[in-house]
Design a protein around this motif. Sequence first.
Motif, short mmCIF file in Angstrom:
data_model
loop_
_atom_site.label_atom_id
_atom_site.label_comp_id
_atom_site.label_asym_id
_atom_site.label_seq_id
_atom_site.Cartn_x
_atom_site.Cartn_y
_atom_site.Cartn_z
N GLY A 435 0.69 -1.27 -0.04
CA GLY A 435 -0.04 -0.03 0.07
C GLY A 435 0.84 1.13 0.02
N HIS A 436 1.87 1.19 -0.44
CA HIS A 436 2.90 2.53 -0.77
C HIS A 436 3.01 3.01 -2.28
CE1 HIS A 436 4.24 2.45 3.38
NE2 HIS A 436 4.33 1.14 3.05
N PRO A 437 2.08 3.80 -2.87
CA PRO A 437 2.04 4.12 -4.26
C PRO A 437 3.15 4.74 -4.48
CG PRO A 437 0.17 5.24 -3.03
CD PRO A 437 0.68 4.25 -2.04
N GLN A 438 3.46 5.80 -3.77
CA GLN A 438 4.74 6.61 -4.26
C GLN A 438 5.96 5.98 -4.43
OE1 GLN A 438 4.39 9.86 -1.53
NE2 GLN A 438 2.53 11.00 -2.67
N TRP A 439 6.08 4.99 -3.47
CA TRP A 439 7.12 4.12 -3.34
C TRP A 439 7.21 3.26 -4.92
CZ3 TRP A 439 8.51 -0.20 0.76
CH2 TRP A 439 9.87 -0.78 0.75
N VAL A 440 6.12 2.68 -5.03
CA VAL A 440 5.86 2.05 -6.34
C VAL A 440 6.66 2.63 -7.59
CG1 VAL A 440 4.42 0.85 -7.78
CG2 VAL A 440 4.15 0.19 -5.39
N GLY A 441 5.94 3.92 -7.59
CA GLY A 441 6.48 4.79 -8.76
C GLY A 441 7.83 5.04 -8.74
N GLU A 442 8.49 5.26 -7.69
CA GLU A 442 9.86 5.41 -7.75
C GLU A 442 10.79 4.17 -8.19
OE1 GLU A 442 11.33 6.38 -3.87
OE2 GLU A 442 10.76 8.15 -3.76
N ILE A 443 10.34 3.17 -7.61
CA ILE A 443 11.01 2.06 -8.08
C ILE A 443 10.84 1.58 -9.48
CG2 ILE A 443 11.08 -0.57 -7.75
CD1 ILE A 443 10.12 -0.20 -4.93
N ALA A 444 9.54 1.80 -9.83
CA ALA A 444 9.19 1.29 -11.46
C ALA A 444 9.79 2.36 -12.47
CB ALA A 444 7.46 1.41 -11.66
N GLY A 445 10.01 3.62 -11.92
CA GLY A 445 10.79 4.60 -13.05
C GLY A 445 12.04 4.32 -13.05
N ARG A 446 12.69 3.21 -12.44
CA ARG A 446 14.32 2.99 -12.53
C ARG A 446 14.24 1.93 -13.44
NH1 ARG A 446 14.58 3.66 -6.81
NH2 ARG A 446 15.12 1.38 -6.56
N ARG A 463 3.19 -0.62 -13.18
CA ARG A 463 3.09 -0.20 -11.81
C ARG A 463 3.23 1.37 -11.70
NH1 ARG A 463 1.20 -4.57 -10.77
NH2 ARG A 463 2.40 -6.45 -10.94
N ALA A 464 4.02 2.01 -12.49
CA ALA A 464 3.90 3.31 -12.53
C ALA A 464 2.60 3.87 -12.43
CB ALA A 464 4.81 4.15 -13.68
N GLY A 465 1.50 3.45 -13.40
CA GLY A 465 0.39 3.85 -13.51
C GLY A 465 -0.52 3.60 -12.23
N TRP A 466 -0.26 2.28 -11.83
CA TRP A 466 -0.91 2.18 -10.38
C TRP A 466 -0.67 3.10 -9.35
CZ3 TRP A 466 0.65 1.15 -5.37
CH2 TRP A 466 -0.47 0.53 -4.65
N SER A 467 0.96 3.49 -9.28
CA SER A 467 0.99 4.37 -8.18
C SER A 467 0.45 5.76 -8.34
CB SER A 467 2.77 4.56 -8.32
OG SER A 467 3.01 5.42 -9.57
N LEU A 468 0.02 6.11 -9.72
CA LEU A 468 -0.73 7.48 -9.59
C LEU A 468 -2.26 7.42 -9.74
CD1 LEU A 468 1.22 8.97 -12.72
CD2 LEU A 468 1.44 9.66 -10.26
N ALA A 469 -2.87 6.12 -9.82
CA ALA A 469 -4.03 5.71 -9.84
C ALA A 469 -5.09 6.02 -8.50
CB ALA A 469 -4.64 4.21 -10.06
N VAL A 470 -4.31 6.33 -7.50
CA VAL A 470 -4.72 6.73 -6.22
C VAL A 470 -4.71 8.22 -5.81
CG1 VAL A 470 -4.53 4.37 -5.01
CG2 VAL A 470 -2.84 5.89 -4.69
N THR A 471 -4.15 8.78 -6.73
CA THR A 471 -4.08 10.37 -6.78
C THR A 471 -5.13 11.08 -7.48
OG1 THR A 471 -2.60 10.52 -8.46
CG2 THR A 471 -1.36 9.80 -6.64
N ASP A 476 -2.40 11.40 -15.94
CA ASP A 476 -1.10 10.79 -15.91
C ASP A 476 -1.01 9.39 -15.83
OD1 ASP A 476 0.01 13.31 -16.15
OD2 ASP A 476 0.26 13.97 -14.12
N ALA A 477 -1.93 8.96 -14.81
CA ALA A 477 -2.07 7.38 -14.71
C ALA A 477 -2.36 6.67 -15.94
CB ALA A 477 -3.15 7.31 -13.59
N LEU A 478 -3.41 7.12 -16.64
CA LEU A 478 -4.11 6.66 -17.90
C LEU A 478 -2.77 6.57 -19.06
CD1 LEU A 478 -7.73 7.71 -17.46
CD2 LEU A 478 -6.86 5.52 -17.31
N ALA A 479 -2.05 7.59 -19.09
CA ALA A 479 -1.13 7.82 -19.91
C ALA A 479 0.04 6.52 -19.88
CB ALA A 479 -0.16 9.01 -19.73
N PHE A 480 0.09 6.05 -18.56
CA PHE A 480 0.97 4.92 -18.38
C PHE A 480 0.17 3.69 -18.89
CE2 PHE A 480 3.49 7.66 -15.72
CZ PHE A 480 4.75 7.08 -16.17
N LEU A 481 -1.04 3.52 -18.30
CA LEU A 481 -1.71 2.36 -18.41
C LEU A 481 -2.37 1.94 -19.70
CD1 LEU A 481 -3.61 2.85 -14.85
CD2 LEU A 481 -1.67 1.18 -15.45
#
Length: 934
Positions: A435-446, A463-471, A476-481
Amino acid sequence: MDFGGISGFGDFGAAQEHGPALLGRERELARITQLIDAADGDGPRVLVLTGEPGAGKSALIDRATTQATERGRRVLRVRGCEGEQDLGFAGMHQLLRPALDGVDRLPAYQRAALRHALGMDRADEPAAAPDPLTIRAAVLALLMDTAAERPLLIAVDDAQWLDVGSLDVLAFAARRLDGAPVVLLLAAREAAVPARFDRDFPHLTAGPLDRAAAGRLLDAQPQPPRGRIRSQILAQAAGNPLAIIELSRAHARDPGGHDLAAADALPLTARLENLFAAGLPALPAATRRALLLVAAAGTAQLSDIPDVGGPEVWEPAEQAGLVRVEGGHVRLRHPLVRSAVHQAATFAERRAAHLTLAAGLAHEPDRRAWHLAAAALGPDEEIADALAESARRFQHRGGHAAAATALERAAELTPAPQERARRLLAAAESAMYAGHPQWVGEIAGRVSALTDDPRLRAEASLRAGWSLAVTLRHDDALAFLLPVAESMAAPAPALALSALGTAATPAYNSGDPRHRHDIQRIDGLVAPHPDGAERVWTWAAADPFTDRPHLLKNLAAAVATLPDDSDRTLSGLVTLGGAAWILDETEEAVRLLGRAGDHLRRSATAGANCTVAQALALAHFESGSWDAARAAAEEAYWMATEAGADNVTVGSPILQAALRAARGDHAGARAQVADAVRGRNLRNSRSLYVRHRQALALAALAEGDHETAYERLRGTFTDEARPAPVHYHASLYHLADLAAAAVRAGRTDDARAVLDAVQRTLEQPRSARLAAIVHRAEALLSETEDAEPHFRAATDDPEAARWPFEHALARLDFAEWLRRRRRTAEARPHLTAALDTFVRLDARPWADRATAELRAAGVTLTPATEADAPAGLTPQEMQIARLAAEGLTNRDIGARLYLSPRTVGYHLHKIFPKLGVTGRAQLRDALGRLPSTD
């Protein structure tokens, strides 16, 4: 799509006033206000405020002096200074300077003594040292003289650094303030409260901020951290406000400077080092080494730490206030001491400590792997494999956050880029389950920099899209997904469906028809695949009204075939629970989402999914479990503040505001909505926009302001010749309330245009809930002869009773319609049933309305809502009475309950006669005489 001229976007946003500056200190502020009021009232005249360094004591002192000044008090203030501790009466000199013009009005012997003590002697005055009692009596007399014109607040900060003479004088005066228009607020560090004030006076401890307040404070910083570093700051600060601010600033200055291998020890600022580890450099080398071993070990059990030394090693650290050793455990005073110890050591010293610990942990492979990783000098496949094995064990036990941390570090130690990318993706997946969306985004971005593999890059984008889906960043989320779903539709249909299922959430929250059409189009490209949970959710979220029977059939089949594997079961429970909620299978939604919440609470990640809690809160609200809804919404909020999930940090307070409004607290509801949407632009989040307007409409209805209620609800549909829902799903459930407000506001023609336009787009069959809502709207807006069949359709279907508040509203409307046609006998059963529901829900405005209708129908009764409430107090009145009895002022009660001080005063004006009292001082005794409500 433009909203077609909808009004209302200007009623929230950046133009609103800022909220209170002191987050999470409501209890302390209330007690301080009680002290200030005691200057010309009843209650203790002295309060000792304690707390660890950085707890915000000085900020509370500042607020107290400001508040006292605003209330017409005079303020004398002193702040202790280490450099003046040895200067006799230095504190008194600082405190009394603004009042020294009153010295000449003292009796001659007191005047001479005080002038001498404060270094004010003239050449012709005697130089003999005055008696200490005379000095103290002179100060007390001067304070009383200063307070003669208006009440006085004496504010003392950093009392631990005041000189002894000044402390003696303050203690002397403090014991003689009873009945005087003087109060004393004295702040000191909790471990260094002056002996004269440590026992004889009331104490108030400014403890750590709670989770939600700490998260809000961190988000209020100029450059709030995101992802894992956010969680680390919150954990390491442990609720200390100054630590939160300073760690955030340190990270903002050097965002790339944190080494993940450093056992989660964040770098401290000099200010924090001075506060939490000032004595560290002076410790013996053996003691510093022992502290480093403890800091690196992450355990308080001394038997688990090899080569740590005997009791004599710890004595200097205990004397410095850094640790406490007892019962075979060594406890650091604060988590920041651990960071200070790490920061003070060289890399060679830290590495040696980790290697020492690893050597003693051959029987614990998980801990051993971590220490070897912390000591690694570069990529090491053997250590990386050991960490990956640890991660698998953590996952098996439900410890997803620990697994993500282990896999992220394993990836850093993995030599091969492709394998490093795979391990990062595995880390992102575990962080997602944690349940740590921002952490997910950081990891996926690498990941994208490590591989050209289309599948791995697609998984990273998922995963990057999921990290933005709760914001609130839906686009931006859909641009990934959506690109992932489209590109993987043929080669990897399971991945494509997962991307579509994830995309369905921001698409729903956005409400933009373009996104829904994209999802439906891409779904048609996906190769044949079993219709599992992801697909059911995708279909329900994108188009909940077309082919409802097919959706329900697939929902039932997916629920029946949920896998036994825990992680996949959790995912299925969440997605199918969301689908059930959208399809108005509310009881099933409560069951599925409740199971998901239970699963999360049983795991090591302790319920770390704010979206589950919020969805469950919505389902509880609709099913009539309002107390459970409030509890779930509150839980969702504090989890969301930690996770940085702003879709929930906005949505949860809006739901809580709707509950307030439905229970009659219209002013509190409006204030909570305003606080939730302050600075937010909901134009691109139509689901929240609609819910925000519905909460405000409920507040207006509770107040009887039908014109405002209509305007709020009308804003959930476009202002066009052919009105359309602002949100394709959420808007429709407010049709009946729109019609009810329209009737009372004289806007039936406009409401009829909305209803007719919507009716043309709604397909059959509809859910029992939506059918009842449409029938109620039709009945309210119909000509006389056409209304009754619609009323009966809205009230007679037993399925519609599964949404009790909506069903009771329909029965109340029908009963009023029947009574106006002198069919009173037929109206009474509907009114009785509606009243029972409103009383159970504590929906007081509607209970009052139903009671009035019953009386008009010839039924003599004492409303259950009044008979069951002690002394006839409403729940809100009881809450206000209890807070007032505790000594809170109208302003403080208002701040806590989201009411204006004037509204609190109005309620107290009604409360006093009900309790047979004439003032606040009698409330405590009056409430104590009431029967228990347990």
